[in-house]
Design a protein around this motif. Sequence first.
Motif, short mmCIF file in Angstrom:
data_model
loop_
_atom_site.label_atom_id
_atom_site.label_comp_id
_atom_site.label_asym_id
_atom_site.label_seq_id
_atom_site.Cartn_x
_atom_site.Cartn_y
_atom_site.Cartn_z
N ASN A 7 0.84 -1.20 0.00
CA ASN A 7 0.00 0.00 0.00
C ASN A 7 0.87 1.25 0.00
O ASN A 7 1.77 1.38 0.84
N ILE A 8 0.60 2.15 -0.95
CA ILE A 8 1.37 3.38 -1.07
C ILE A 8 0.44 4.58 -0.91
O ILE A 8 -0.57 4.69 -1.61
N LEU A 9 0.78 5.47 0.00
CA LEU A 9 -0.01 6.66 0.24
C LEU A 9 0.60 7.84 -0.51
O LEU A 9 1.75 8.20 -0.28
N ILE A 10 -0.17 8.42 -1.42
CA ILE A 10 0.29 9.58 -2.20
C ILE A 10 -0.42 10.83 -1.68
O ILE A 10 -1.65 10.86 -1.59
N THR A 11 0.38 11.84 -1.34
CA THR A 11 -0.15 12.99 -0.59
C THR A 11 -0.34 14.25 -1.42
O THR A 11 -0.81 15.26 -0.90
N GLU A 53 -9.87 7.29 7.27
CA GLU A 53 -9.48 5.99 6.71
C GLU A 53 -7.96 5.88 6.62
O GLU A 53 -7.37 4.86 6.99
N CYS A 54 -7.31 6.96 6.14
CA CYS A 54 -5.85 6.96 6.03
C CYS A 54 -5.19 6.85 7.40
O CYS A 54 -4.19 6.14 7.57
N SER A 55 -5.76 7.54 8.36
CA SER A 55 -5.24 7.52 9.72
C SER A 55 -5.29 6.10 10.30
O SER A 55 -4.32 5.63 10.91
N LYS A 56 -6.40 5.42 10.09
CA LYS A 56 -6.56 4.05 10.61
C LYS A 56 -5.54 3.09 9.98
O LYS A 56 -4.95 2.25 10.66
N LEU A 57 -5.34 3.24 8.66
CA LEU A 57 -4.38 2.37 7.96
C LEU A 57 -2.97 2.60 8.48
O LEU A 57 -2.20 1.66 8.65
N LEU A 58 -2.64 3.86 8.72
CA LEU A 58 -1.30 4.19 9.24
C LEU A 58 -1.12 3.67 10.66
O LEU A 58 -0.06 3.14 11.01
N ILE A 59 -2.14 3.81 11.49
CA ILE A 59 -2.08 3.32 12.88
C ILE A 59 -1.85 1.81 12.90
O ILE A 59 -1.05 1.30 13.69
N LYS A 60 -2.51 1.10 11.99
CA LYS A 60 -2.39 -0.35 11.94
C LYS A 60 -1.09 -0.80 11.26
O LYS A 60 -0.78 -1.99 11.23
N GLY A 61 -0.33 0.15 10.71
CA GLY A 61 0.89 -0.20 10.00
C GLY A 61 0.64 -0.82 8.65
O GLY A 61 1.48 -1.57 8.12
N GLU A 62 -0.52 -0.51 8.05
CA GLU A 62 -0.89 -1.11 6.77
C GLU A 62 -0.51 -0.26 5.57
O GLU A 62 -0.80 -0.62 4.43
N ILE A 63 0.13 0.88 5.80
CA ILE A 63 0.69 1.68 4.71
C ILE A 63 2.18 1.40 4.65
O ILE A 63 2.92 1.66 5.60
N ASP A 64 2.62 0.81 3.55
CA ASP A 64 4.03 0.43 3.43
C ASP A 64 4.93 1.62 3.14
O ASP A 64 6.06 1.70 3.63
N TYR A 65 4.42 2.55 2.31
CA TYR A 65 5.20 3.73 1.95
C TYR A 65 4.28 4.96 1.90
O TYR A 65 3.15 4.87 1.41
N VAL A 66 4.79 6.07 2.39
CA VAL A 66 4.10 7.35 2.21
C VAL A 66 5.03 8.24 1.38
O VAL A 66 6.22 8.35 1.67
N ILE A 67 4.48 8.83 0.32
CA ILE A 67 5.29 9.64 -0.60
C ILE A 67 4.96 11.12 -0.40
O ILE A 67 3.80 11.53 -0.56
#
Length: 228
Positions: free
Chosen positions: A3-7, A154-168
């Motif tokens: 999972n990649i988070l694009i900001t 939703e993004c916050s929950k994924l980050l808390i759970k460690g389910e975002i592998d990379y944030v760009i």
Amino acid sequence: MKNILITREEKLDNKLEKIAKEKDLNIIYCPLIKTTKIEFNPPDLDKYDYLIITSKNAVKYFLKSIPLEKILHKKVIAVGEKTKKYLKNLGFDEIIIPEINSARGIEKLIQEKQFKDKKFLFIRAEKGQEINNKNLDLLIVYKTIFNKPENYKECSKLLIKGEIDYVIFSSPSTFYSFMENFKNYEKLLNNTKIITIGNTTKKAVESKGFNVYFVPKKPSFEEIINAL
């Protein structure tokens, strides 16, 4: 699947999204900035030999006040292949790209003998790197503001759970907006790997005590997707 988070505000083009999917990368958009026009007085374009353009947004907002046909004959110095491609599609013919895709690269380029006594109009955002040259005028056409995305929770929950592998982070503004929007940003960023589009953003992230996992050689999302 990673999972990649694009900001950034702009989404990836369809071709790059397809490549990401083929590489088993799931793109999640979390637009932490948005751009808005700044009113400006139309410049006397006849004064300038070159337009300096650092992004597609600079072109878009400039053209909200200046008809395209008035500038198509102008020579352009642009940052990056994406900006060059965008300008080509609009109909510009003479486009130069510096070896280093940054304001510093442009500054070095226009010091060359061929640009002696040439006049430049530098079109950019309210916040950006300066270019030092006595024959250059700055024109600010848009600004970037912080944005709280609709999928913030939703993004916050994924980050808390460690389910975002990379944030760009594609600019210092996207990083600062992350800190503004996510009050527990330290914990969240320690749960993922940070990628920055370039060294300016890398310095902003590191100045707050975070490690940057990866910076592409060329400042583009295509480089990042291919590397991952």
